[in-house]
Design an enzyme around this catalytic site. Structure first.
Site, mmCIF file in Angstrom:
data_model
loop_
_atom_site.group_PDB
_atom_site.id
_atom_site.type_symbol
_atom_site.label_atom_id
_atom_site.label_comp_id
_atom_site.label_asym_id
_atom_site.label_seq_id
_atom_site.Cartn_x
_atom_site.Cartn_y
_atom_site.Cartn_z
ATOM 1 C CE LYS A 225 76.745 4.439 -48.924
ATOM 2 N NZ LYS A 225 77.082 3.195 -49.639
ATOM 3 C CG ASP B 81 94.933 9.337 -54.165
ATOM 4 O OD1 ASP B 81 94.857 10.558 -54.438
ATOM 5 O OD2 ASP B 81 95.798 8.874 -53.396
ATOM 6 C CE1 TYR C 38 88.517 15.378 -46.795
ATOM 7 C CE2 TYR C 38 90.449 16.795 -46.810
ATOM 8 C CZ TYR C 38 89.840 15.600 -47.127
ATOM 9 O OH TYR C 38 90.558 14.645 -47.789
#
Ligand code: NAD
Ligand code: IPM
Ligand code: MN
Length: 356
Positions: free
Chosen positions: A191, A249, A141
């Site tokens: 990851k 989410d 971000y």
């Protein structure tokens, strides 16, 4: 006197904030030990419409001087065509960054009375109770360079994902503290099989987590699958900004609706920002059917982490629990053909329970 900055925002933001402020006012009328005053400002699309900017500098300055920020939600289709750095969402990102709120706590659990509201089978969802600790001011971000440039076939957009040792260390420490207060288990999600930033992430997590914490590592793709396959294996999850956004989410559906998921964004000072995990829900804005519980539970987190009033946090959470246990539901939690209550009626129900 402590200041609480109220930023209703866009879409359902003002609707769920109204119910939350009724609860805050009710508490302030009854507890003379609490010296709290609120100041309300436009942010996001509402601020763009009036002032041509998603976050005015005076709002940021007021926020920096406050004890807590309550934020409803920002964004909506009206502002979707604006360039990224002029969109309503910038208000949020700037508040997080400028206030140093690097640690985002996003708890998700299954209320026993709501196990049928989860799209997961009962035997998978029942008893799940986890906390996502999302890094909030770094990663994909915020890292530079970023941009969109060129024209035609040569047009290209790019972002950078970088993490420093210090950024990973401080978020890991927050997750370790949280794990100690819970069951002592911590899953770090990365990851590291592909990304250097994740390789660094994993190294720092290993160096930082003390031996009294039971630590495991999981790749983010598997973590997404495990959250719906066996959510009870998780206690605390620590992860980067983008992965945490997506996983929270997913986690909301374990509890039945994103309309239940509260969050606290914290840094090194007392100041925190408290906002639901969900957005401005343009598809239901104005219908009077938004679930206000995520916002109300975010107020509870503000009492716990910024306002030195953990008793009120517990009371609000207990009142929400009883509302749910007594079968009251907003539309997002009701089953097919089941009756449901409006945003206002659920707000009334929480106030009634608080008054009990
Ligand atoms: P969203 O979270 O707003 O909505 C996703 C779905 O969940 C919709 O069907 C919506 O109706 C439902 N939903 C969300 N909150 C609910 C609630 N309280 N009660 C009942 N149903 C609820 O996500 P989106 O549609 O992807 O985004 C809409 C806008 O919100 C976008 O502009 C996005 O950038 C913004 N957004 C803002 C925040 C924030 O302010 N913190 C967070 C996420 C998205
Ligand atoms: C969230 C939201 C925000 C994020 C957006 C609106 C900037 O999705 O709080 O989860 O991506 O952090
Ligand atoms: Mn999100």
């Amino acid at each position: 006197m402590e200041k609480v900055i109220v930023l209703p925002g866009d879409g359902i933001g003002p609707e769920i904030m109204d119910e939350t402020l009724r609860i805050l006012d009710w508490i302030l009328e009854r507890d003379s030990d609490l010296e709290i005053e609120t100041e309300e400002y436009d942010v996001g699309g509402a601020s763009i419409d009036k002032f041509d900017t998603p976050l005015r500098s005076e709002v940021l300055e007021a926020a920096l001087k406050s004890s807590a920020i309550l934020l409803g939600a920002v964004g909506g289709p009206r502002w979707d065509d604006l360039p990224v750095n002029h969109r309503p969402e910038q208000a949020l990102l700037k508040l997080r960054k400028e206030c140093g709120l690097y640690a985002n706590l996003r708890p998700a659990r299954v209320y026993p009375a709501l196990v049928d509201s989860s799209p997961l089978k009962n035997e998978r969802a029942s008893g799940a109770d986890l906390l996502i600790v999302r890094e909030l001011t770094g990663g994909l971000y915020f890292s530079l360079p970023r941009g969109i440039e060129g024209a035609g076939e040569n047009r290209r957009g790019y972002n950078t994902l970088s993490y420093s040792r210090e950024e990973v260390k401080r978020i890991t420490e927050v997750a370790v503290d949280a794990a100690r207060q819970r069951s002592g288990r911590l899953t770090s999600v990365d990851k590291a099989n592909v990304l250097e930033s994740s390789k660094l992430w994993r190294e720092v997590v290993v160096d930082t987590v003390p031996s009294d914490i039971e630590l495991n590592h999981m790749y983010v793709d598997n973590a997404a699958m495990q959250l719906v396959l066996e959510p009870r294996q998780f206690d605390v999850i620590v992860t980067g900004n983008m992965f945490g956004d997506i996983l929270s989410d997913i986690a909301s559906q374990i509890s039945g609706s994103i309309g239940l998921l509260a969050s606290a964004s914290l840094g090194d000072s007392k100041l925190g920002m408290y906002e639901p995990v969900h957005g401005s829900a343009p598809d239901i804005a104005g219908s009077g059917n938004a679930n206000p519980l995520a916002m109300i539970l975010s107020l509870a987190m503000a009492f716990r982490y910024s306002l030195d009033a953990p008793d009120w946090a517990n009371k609000i959470e207990a009142a929400v629990n009883r509302v749910i246990e007594t079968g009251k539901r907003t539309a997002d939690l009701a089953g097919e053909g089941e009756d449901f209550l409006s945003t206002r009626e659920i707000g009334d129900a929480v106030l009634d329970e608080l008054a009990e």
